[in-house]
Enzyme design. Structure first.
Site, PDB file in Angstrom:
ATOM      1  N   GLU A 330       0.773  -1.209  -0.039  1.00  0.00           N
ATOM      2  CA  GLU A 330       0.151   0.129   0.061  1.00  0.00           C
ATOM      3  C   GLU A 330       0.899   1.127   0.024  1.00  0.00           C
ATOM      4  O   GLU A 330       1.738   1.713   0.962  1.00  0.00           O
ATOM      5  CB  GLU A 330      -1.061   0.045   1.171  1.00  0.00           C
ATOM      6  CG  GLU A 330      -1.998  -0.908   1.347  1.00  0.00           C
ATOM      7  CD  GLU A 330      -3.234  -0.787   2.286  1.00  0.00           C
ATOM      8  OE1 GLU A 330      -2.708  -0.010   3.275  1.00  0.00           O
ATOM      9  OE2 GLU A 330      -4.037  -1.424   2.168  1.00  0.00           O
ATOM     10  N   CYS A 331       0.867   1.940  -1.138  1.00  0.00           N
ATOM     11  CA  CYS A 331       1.391   3.351  -1.143  1.00  0.00           C
ATOM     12  C   CYS A 331       3.278   3.086  -0.930  1.00  0.00           C
ATOM     13  O   CYS A 331       3.772   2.845  -2.040  1.00  0.00           O
ATOM     14  CB  CYS A 331       0.806   4.199  -0.005  1.00  0.00           C
ATOM     15  SG  CYS A 331       1.173   6.192  -0.474  1.00  0.00           S
ATOM     16  N   ALA A 332       3.523   3.408   0.197  1.00  0.00           N
ATOM     17  CA  ALA A 332       4.943   3.205   0.464  1.00  0.00           C
ATOM     18  C   ALA A 332       5.246   1.838   0.077  1.00  0.00           C
ATOM     19  O   ALA A 332       6.504   1.836  -0.687  1.00  0.00           O
ATOM     20  CB  ALA A 332       5.162   3.443   1.749  1.00  0.00           C
ATOM     21  N   SER A 406      -0.793  -0.844  -4.634  1.00  0.00           N
ATOM     22  CA  SER A 406      -1.635   0.240  -5.062  1.00  0.00           C
ATOM     23  C   SER A 406      -1.225   1.365  -4.151  1.00  0.00           C
ATOM     24  O   SER A 406      -0.981   1.227  -2.817  1.00  0.00           O
ATOM     25  CB  SER A 406      -3.274  -0.104  -4.872  1.00  0.00           C
ATOM     26  OG  SER A 406      -4.119   0.849  -4.956  1.00  0.00           O
TER      27      SER A 406
END
Length: 759
Positions: A330-332, A406
């Protein structure tokens, strides 16, 4: 009914001092001997980290958008179990929620859902009597919200403070003086996480002392105790463990990965996983036995150089993703899996490049899945949030049956089926996935590589005779003699096995391998057998841009075991025998899986009987007998003898012995060659059809073809009644690839028609 003293700390806007007051209040009450539960309205990860330091308990989020209105009170009670009082820090301004929703998911919304009184923090540094007007407006705006009192923050002179107090119609619960030392440092996405601040504990202790000195703790506790009882049961993780095993899920932590919800770990633990935290900045390898990988949010851009310097872990992560270890990023986590981050090399596990931007992306969306993936099914809607100043090229999520990468952060307590699917995948182990799991009833089977056609009458007769003789223990000697005759070697150089699978298990237990190498993509059973035997496997990847050709130089010099398929499953590539011979050297065992060599006319490039090489063979697919585990090995007599000592007695059944004798007899050879010729004709028909549709595929020498039909293609074919083998569980391949079994032209025509619709 549940009694829980509680209050909400809110403000007219961001920057008024909510975090300072809320965290300081938690610390002050904890220091006074209370068990305090800290909560945060909204999706923020950072404030709950401060709450955890102040209370000694996990910080919790309460967000109707992320988890649904109906779960807010149960999650509050879950997080506050055993606490004397709960302190809930608000988000933004009291009435500010998701845009366009009239305050949905605002602090006021959560205060109303939880029937919790509100304490208003007002920054009065540049105000006087106007503070009274602001407070009066906040009280009157929504009568359903009970504002029980105010705290004045950053107060100046006593004279001005007295003027403000006279203008208020609310109890003043404390006055905090202006003191910049109590402000938490910020960065481009907000406050600096506690894990990155060595002085965080001291700062929070100072906050607690200031709050205890300047605020009326007894009055605040009285307000908290005035909250009505709650008619709800605490939340519990609604997931089940797929098995009694507790496979390891490696969860990124440390300074660069500080963002994750406490319930995520609780859900995974409840689903039978064992969550082990690792630090991508300092740990040189993933935790032992890692079967799942969770990379949450954080600030990898602040530590890109340090992350890149840890090349051993980057390689371990890259290999894990490549071999199909279920991975959520997620993200990072997405940035960490990227090829580069601001030009600095990252794991290179997903084909994107990431970079910092001036633009802040802040979204609070509900999104619909476009295709099936590890976590989602096409058409499903989930809620989440995005908060970042980076972008990837190309843009978009990177997903597949074993990967979900994502920018979207999702609170799994609101979508517990995501945790269940992830846990199911972790328990399943992609290395154990086989095509027969996909050939479900009602689907046209292009997933299983069994020759399509009736067995020869002579083979059926031999199998029936074996059943008649099943009253005696099996004797594998006739099979060994047949194998030796077929390959022109001595009986001590061969060993009948219960399919090739037993051979791989025997090899895995043969020696205490120091550096076993599996050349991928290939059949996963050898890799799984080595892992099961406790070995750390090194993967060497054949690259699609090279046509998946074997590069002997890519194998580490210190490898003492090398396993390679020929022709390789699932690519169908037939490696030259000269290339495989280059792998041989003193002290190294080279294992060549020739399970599909009988599909190659003339069996060219076979190394059966070659000195220094151990060849494994299987008879099950070519002769349409997958239910009869019939296989064997051919190699140097000392290696074969050592394998025989590892073999349990009577592992090769009477039926397998009969099948081996029959299928390797001189009389069977013409039939074998006819089947190989038929497969070659059918294969060319399939490949010509793929070329006509413009579908990328790998020229094959086996009974299957590896084709790249794009994201969602596997699921789209299933929707049209056709099963093909998903290829992302083969290390080195992703969800855009599928393996297609060779079938007669009339059957293949149905597949090609479906592919034309999918394209």
């Amino acid at each position: 009914m549940v009694t829980l003293p509680r209050l909400v700390v809110a403000a007219p806007s961001t920057g008024q001092g909510k975090t300072t007051v809320a965290t300081g209040l938690m610390a002050a009450l904890t220091a006074a001997g209370h068990q305090v539960s800290g909560h945060k309205v909204g999706p923020d990860y950072i404030d709950p980290g401060y709450h955890a330091l102040a209370t000694g308990r996990p910080g919790r989020n309460l967000d109707p958008h992320l988890v649904g209105e109906e779960r807010v009170v149960p999650l509050l009670l879950h997080g506050a179990a055993g606490a004397d009082v709960a302190v809930i820090e608000g988000v933004m301004g009291l009435y500010d929620g998701r845009l366009g929703t009239d305050g949905f998911a605002s602090t006021a919304h959560v205060a109303t859902l939880t029937s919790t009184p509100v304490v208003l923090v007002l920054d009065v540094a540049r105000l006087s009597r106007t503070v009274g007007a602001i407070a009066a407006g906040m009280v009157a705006f929504d009568p359903a919200v009970r504002v029980a009192g105010v705290v004045l923050n950053r107060a100046g002179s006593e004279r001005n403070t007295a003027e403000i107090v006279r203008a208020l119609d609310l109890p003043v619960l404390g006055v905090l003086p202006h003191d910049e030392r109590l402000a938490a440092p910020s960065r481009h996405l907000g406050l600096v996480p506690t894990a990155e601040r060595a002085e965080s504990e001291r700062t929070i202790a100072d906050l607690g002392e200031q709050v205890a000195r300047h605020l009326d703790l007894d009055a605040l506790l009285a307000i908290a105790r005035s909250a009505p009882d709650l008619d709800a049961a605490p939340w519990t993780p609604p997931v089940v463990a797929p098995s009694d095993a507790r496979p390891v899920v490696a969860m990124a932590g440390g300074r660069a990965f500080t963002f994750r919800y406490a319930e995520t770990e609780e859900l995974l633990e409840a689903a039978g996983c064992r969550v082990v935290t690792f630090d991508p900045l300092t740990d040189r390898a993933l935790p032992a036995g890692t079967r799942g990988l969770y990379l949450g949010g954080g600030f990898p851009e602040m530590y890109a150089g340090e992350l890149a310097a840890n090349t051993a872990l980057l390689a371990d992560v890259r290999e894990a993703v490549a071999r199909g270890v279920p991975t959520v990023a997620e993200c990072a986590g997405l940035l960490y899996l990227a090829e580069t981050l601001d030009g600095v090399p990252m794991a290179g596990a997903v084909p994107v490049a990431a970079e910092m931007t001036e633009r802040l992306t802040l979204r609070y969306p509900a999104v619909t899945a476009a295709a099936d993936s590890l976590l989602l099914r096409a058409g499903e809607e989930i809620t989440g949030h995005e908060f970042h100043r980076t972008r990837t090229t190309p843009e978009g999520d990177v997903t597949g049956p074993t990967l979900h990468a994502s920018y979207l952060h999702v609170h799994w307590a609101g979508h517990p089926h995501l945790a269940q699917r992830f846990a199911d995948a972790v328990h399943a182990d992609p290395l154990r996935h086989h095509g027969d799991a996909e050939a479900t009833p009602g689907l046209l089977d292009f997933a299983v590589n069994v020759y399509e056609g009736p067995r020869p009458a002579w083979l059926d007769e031999a199998l029936h005779a074996a059943v008649d003789g099943a009253s005696s223990y099996p004797d594998a000697r006739p099979a060994a003699e047949a194998i030796a005759r077929r390959h022109g070697v001595g009986v001590p150089q061969v060993l009948p096995t219960a399919g090739a699978a037993e051979a791989f298990s025997l090899v895995a237990r043969l020696r205490p391998w120091q550096r076993p190498v599996v050349v991928h993509p290939q059949f996963t059973e050898p890799h799984a057998a080595l892992v099961q035997a406790g070995h750390a496997v090194t993967t060497v990847a054949c690259r699609p841009e090279d046509g998946f050709a074997l590069d002997p130089a890519a194998v580490p010099d210190d490898a003492d075991l090398v396993v390679v398929g020929n022709p390789t499953n699932p690519t169908g590539v037939l490696h030259p025998a000269t290339a495989i011979r280059k792998l041989c050297r003193d002290g190294r065992l080279v294992v060549v899986d020739e399970a599909f060599m009988d599909a190659v006319p003339g069996e060219v490039e076979s190394l059966a009987g070659e000195p220094g090489v151990l060849v494994t063979r299987s008879l099950t697919k070519h002769w349409s007998i997958p239910g009869v585990r019939a296989g064997y090995v051919v190699g140097d007599r000392d290696v074969v003898a050592a394998l025989a000592r590892e073999q349990v007695p009577w592992s090769v059944s009477t039926a397998a012995v009969a099948a081996t004798v029959a299928c390797l007899s001189p009389e069977a050879l013409p039939e074998s060659e006819q089947r190989a010729a038929a497969l070659a004709t059918w294969r060319e028909w399939l490949q010509a059809g793929l070329r006509g549709l413009g579908i990328e595929h790998v020229p094959s020498a086996a009974s299957f073809v590896l084709a790249r039909i794009g994201p969602g293609g596997h699921a789209a074919l299933r929707e049209r009644g056709i099963a093909v083998r998903r290829a992302d569980t083969f290390p080195g391949l992703d969800a855009t690839w599928v393996r297609i079994a060779v079938r007669p032209p009339e059957t293949t025509a149905r597949l090609l028609a479906a592919l034309k619709e999918v394209r």
